[in-house]
Write a protein that holds these residues in place. Structure first.
Motif, short mmCIF file in Angstrom:
data_model
loop_
_atom_site.label_atom_id
_atom_site.label_comp_id
_atom_site.label_asym_id
_atom_site.label_seq_id
_atom_site.Cartn_x
_atom_site.Cartn_y
_atom_site.Cartn_z
N GLY A 216 -10.55 37.49 -10.10
CA GLY A 216 -11.34 38.21 -11.10
C GLY A 216 -12.76 37.72 -11.23
N GLY A 217 -13.27 37.04 -10.21
CA GLY A 217 -14.63 36.55 -10.29
C GLY A 217 -14.82 35.46 -11.33
N ALA A 218 -13.84 34.56 -11.46
CA ALA A 218 -13.92 33.47 -12.42
C ALA A 218 -15.19 32.66 -12.19
N PRO A 219 -15.72 31.99 -13.23
CA PRO A 219 -16.94 31.19 -13.04
C PRO A 219 -16.83 30.18 -11.91
N SER A 220 -15.66 29.58 -11.76
CA SER A 220 -15.48 28.58 -10.72
C SER A 220 -15.46 29.18 -9.32
N ALA A 221 -15.48 30.51 -9.22
CA ALA A 221 -15.50 31.17 -7.92
C ALA A 221 -16.89 31.19 -7.31
N PHE A 222 -17.91 30.75 -8.05
CA PHE A 222 -19.27 30.71 -7.54
C PHE A 222 -19.70 32.07 -6.98
N GLY A 223 -19.37 33.12 -7.73
CA GLY A 223 -19.82 34.47 -7.37
C GLY A 223 -18.87 35.24 -6.49
N VAL B 129 0.86 -1.18 0.00
CA VAL B 129 0.00 0.00 0.00
C VAL B 129 0.89 1.23 0.00
N VAL B 130 0.65 2.14 -0.93
CA VAL B 130 1.48 3.33 -1.08
C VAL B 130 0.60 4.56 -0.97
N THR B 131 0.97 5.47 -0.09
CA THR B 131 0.21 6.72 0.06
C THR B 131 1.09 7.90 -0.34
N ALA B 132 0.43 8.93 -0.86
CA ALA B 132 1.13 10.16 -1.16
C ALA B 132 1.36 10.93 0.13
N GLU B 133 2.35 11.79 0.13
CA GLU B 133 2.65 12.63 1.30
C GLU B 133 2.29 14.07 0.98
N LEU B 134 2.05 14.87 2.02
CA LEU B 134 1.85 16.29 1.80
C LEU B 134 3.06 16.88 1.09
N PRO B 135 2.86 17.80 0.16
CA PRO B 135 1.61 18.50 -0.13
C PRO B 135 0.71 17.81 -1.15
N TYR B 136 1.02 16.56 -1.53
CA TYR B 136 0.24 15.90 -2.59
C TYR B 136 -1.01 15.25 -2.01
N ALA B 137 -1.93 16.09 -1.56
CA ALA B 137 -3.21 15.64 -1.04
C ALA B 137 -4.32 16.40 -1.75
N THR B 138 -5.34 15.68 -2.18
CA THR B 138 -6.46 16.30 -2.89
C THR B 138 -7.36 17.04 -1.91
N MET B 139 -7.72 18.26 -2.24
CA MET B 139 -8.59 19.07 -1.40
C MET B 139 -10.04 18.78 -1.73
N GLN B 140 -10.79 18.29 -0.75
CA GLN B 140 -12.24 18.18 -0.90
C GLN B 140 -12.87 19.45 -0.35
N SER B 141 -13.85 19.97 -1.09
CA SER B 141 -14.43 21.25 -0.68
C SER B 141 -15.90 21.32 -1.08
N PHE B 142 -16.56 22.36 -0.57
CA PHE B 142 -17.94 22.65 -0.90
C PHE B 142 -18.04 24.14 -1.23
N ALA B 143 -18.66 24.46 -2.35
CA ALA B 143 -18.79 25.84 -2.79
C ALA B 143 -20.18 26.37 -2.48
N LEU B 144 -20.23 27.56 -1.92
CA LEU B 144 -21.48 28.26 -1.62
C LEU B 144 -21.65 29.36 -2.65
N ASN B 145 -22.67 29.28 -3.48
CA ASN B 145 -22.83 30.20 -4.60
C ASN B 145 -23.41 31.52 -4.12
N LEU B 146 -22.66 32.61 -4.31
CA LEU B 146 -23.08 33.92 -3.81
C LEU B 146 -24.25 34.50 -4.59
N SER B 147 -24.61 33.91 -5.72
CA SER B 147 -25.81 34.35 -6.44
C SER B 147 -27.07 33.77 -5.80
N PHE B 148 -26.89 32.82 -4.90
CA PHE B 148 -27.99 32.28 -4.10
C PHE B 148 -28.13 33.19 -2.88
N PRO B 149 -29.21 33.97 -2.78
CA PRO B 149 -29.28 35.08 -1.82
C PRO B 149 -28.80 34.79 -0.40
N PRO B 150 -29.18 33.68 0.22
CA PRO B 150 -28.70 33.49 1.60
C PRO B 150 -27.19 33.48 1.73
#
Length: 521
Positions: A442-449, A280-301
């Motif tokens: 620059g407010g790229a599309p992937s920035a979710f607003g 079993v071989v694991t990668a070491e930091l910094p080679y770790a995938t970032m899991q994230s959740f985006a909150l879209n600022l065009s959604f009013p709340p």
């Protein structure tokens, strides 16, 4: 209980996710058998490897490929300018380039093509090919993570000096130009517009077959420049197989249908590690995938910073590490680039505080907030993490509906994806400032607003400063704003954990899996 449901949904072995190493965990490789010393590389044999894949959505056009396997396949057949490597003096391990020189005032970079680099049709790799490859993401269209060179360099003002020298003016002075250029740039022949099985390529292997959703096959490229430097590829052949189910990948490995299985869960990893037939071989930091959740600022709340903060306080990061990854992952702190030099590790860790989350939602008038969280198993553990997060948000008073899509479908319609109000995502391991430029500047599309010129300016200062203190200060200020006011929840970083037969050596894990130096003993 949710924890039990999470275990059951992934089968008897609880193959819950791509896993990483938690330094103090009892499940860490320190408690397993030590790795045997690798024998000297030798040529020969075919390595068969199983990955999650993306089904019918898989494509030879890596510019638009929605899954990591699309890039792994492309990296096997197309040469790279270089690979990020914090252990190298420039932070880069060069491949088709022999080096990159930065002007003293950081207003230009000179790229030097390695002598002897060729395409599979026999033609040399030239500076014109490199320039075309840097332009290709914007010229042909691509996912955001491939576009930083065009965003940071004046490609229209580039100068080709002979066959092997390319001078690139910067749009503004930058100190991390080498990282930008070598982050993910693969080299295409000048004028390429179609991605086919017979296209000229410049990587370690030649493509010999491709069927979306099933797999691809390769033969060694005996003209690859790496061979002239005394390295690989050593394999005669390589097969990349699409096996979506984690249990099926383990079974394929133990049944000797493949020699390498990517994205194992922690329980399966521990079981394999106890066998002399597998490692079993694991990668070491910094080679770790970032899991994230985006909150879209065009959604009013989510336009209200208090709601965004509530969503960050609501998530129990350690519980995700313990439940989904059995301790084999790194707790995130709502910032990208864990383990890289510019990561602001002196910003305090945000705690799990559901009471504070409820209070913030009350203050924002969002006590009865209802939202749909969209996710998919684009990497192992991603859906389980989203499921657990949804449960934690419900405990904080948010009515969450989970929209779980099939593997390969979350990003297949990217314009539709970035319009989602609340969505799961992942990012390959790149430095924090580079990540910002790719996804948010620059407010790229992937920035979710998210569009903050003040943060853009701080990032520009951090990237252009010639002094380490000034660079670090601006980088920390930018990350402090992102931590406090940003619209990304980053609960966990997950280094890859892969299983392989005991005779497999040399497979590298950095940005993505690399077989260019792999061999069978």
């Amino acid at each position: 209980m949710l924890d039990r449901r999470l275990l059951l949904r992934s089968g008897a072995l609880a193959l819950l996710g791509t896993a990483g190493l938690a330094a103090c965990s009892d499940d860490s490789p320190t408690a397993e058998k030590p790795a045997s010393p690798a024998p000297s590389p030798r040529r020969g044999g075919t390595l068969r490897a199983a990955f999650v894949g993306g089904g019918a959505a898989e494509t030879l056009n890596f510019l638009m490929g929605p899954t990591p396997l699309d890039y792994i396949r492309a990296r096997s057949m197309h040469g790279a300018l270089g690979i990020l490597d914090p252990n190298e003096p420039d932070g880069v391990r060069y491949e088709l380039l022999e080096g990159i020189d930065a002007a003293a005032d950081l207003t230009s970079y000179t790229l030097r093509v390695r002598p002897g680099a060729t395409f599979t049709d026999g033609s040399p790799v030239t500076a014109r090919d490199v320039l075309y490859s840097l332009k290709a993401p914007t010229k042909l269209g691509s996912l955001p993570y491939l576009k930083p060179p065009a965003a940071n360099f004046d490609l229209a003002g580039a100068r080709v000096e002979g066959d092997r020298t390319l001078v690139l003016p910067t749009r503004s002075p930058i100190a991390d130009g080498r990282l930008i250029l070598c982050q993910s740039t693969l080299v295409l022949k000048d004028g390429t517009t179609e991605f086919t099985a017979t296209m000229p390529t410049s990587g370690p292997f030649r493509l010999t077959g491709f069927e979306p959703g099933r797999g691809s096959s390769f033969a060694r490229n005996d003209d690859w420049v790496g061979l002239t430097l005394g390295g690989g590829p050593y394999l005669d052949g390589l097969e990349l197989r699409t096996v979506a189910d984690a249990t099926a990948r383990v079974n394929a490995l133990t049944g000797k249908q493949v020699e390498f299985a990517a994205g194992l869960g922690p329980v399966a990893a521990r079981t394999l590690a106890d066998s002399d037939a597998f490692e079993v071989v694991t990668a070491e930091l910094p080679y770790a995938t970032m899991q994230s959740f985006a909150l879209n600022l065009s959604f009013p709340p989510f336009a209200d910073v208090r709601v965004r903060q509530a969503f960050k306080f609501a998530i129990d990061r350690q519980r995700i590490v313990d439940t989904v990854y059995f301790g084999r992952a790194f707790v995130g702190n709502d910032l990208a680039g864990l383990g890289f030099a510019d990561y602001a590790d002196d910003i305090e860790q945000r705690p799990h505080d559901p009471a504070r989350a409820r209070s913030l939602l009350r203050e924002a008038g969002a006590e009865n907030l209802a939202v749909t969280l969209t996710t998919a198993p684009e990497m192992s553990g991603m859906t389980e993490t989203a499921t657990l997060y949804a449960e934690q948000l419900r405990e904080a008073g948010v009515n969450v509906t989970l929209d779980e899509r099939a593997a390969g479908q979350l990003f297949s319609d990217y314009p539709a994806y970035v319009r989602l109000p609340f969505a799961a995502s992942y990012n390959p391991p790149v430095p924090p400032l580079s990540n910002y430029v790719i996804t948010r500047a620059g407010g790229a599309p992937s920035a979710f607003g998210f569009n903050r010129p003040d943060v853009d300016a701080l990032v520009r200062t951090a990237r252009s400063a010639t002094g380490e203190a000034a660079r670090r200060d601006a980088a920390k200020q930018a990350q402090r704003i992102l931590w406090d006011e940003g619209n990304s929840v980053v609960p966990v970083f997950v280094p890859a954990i892969n299983g392989q037969a005991a005779n497999v050596h040399g497979v590298a894990e950095d940005l993505f899996t690399d077989f260019s130096q792999a061999y069978l003993a």
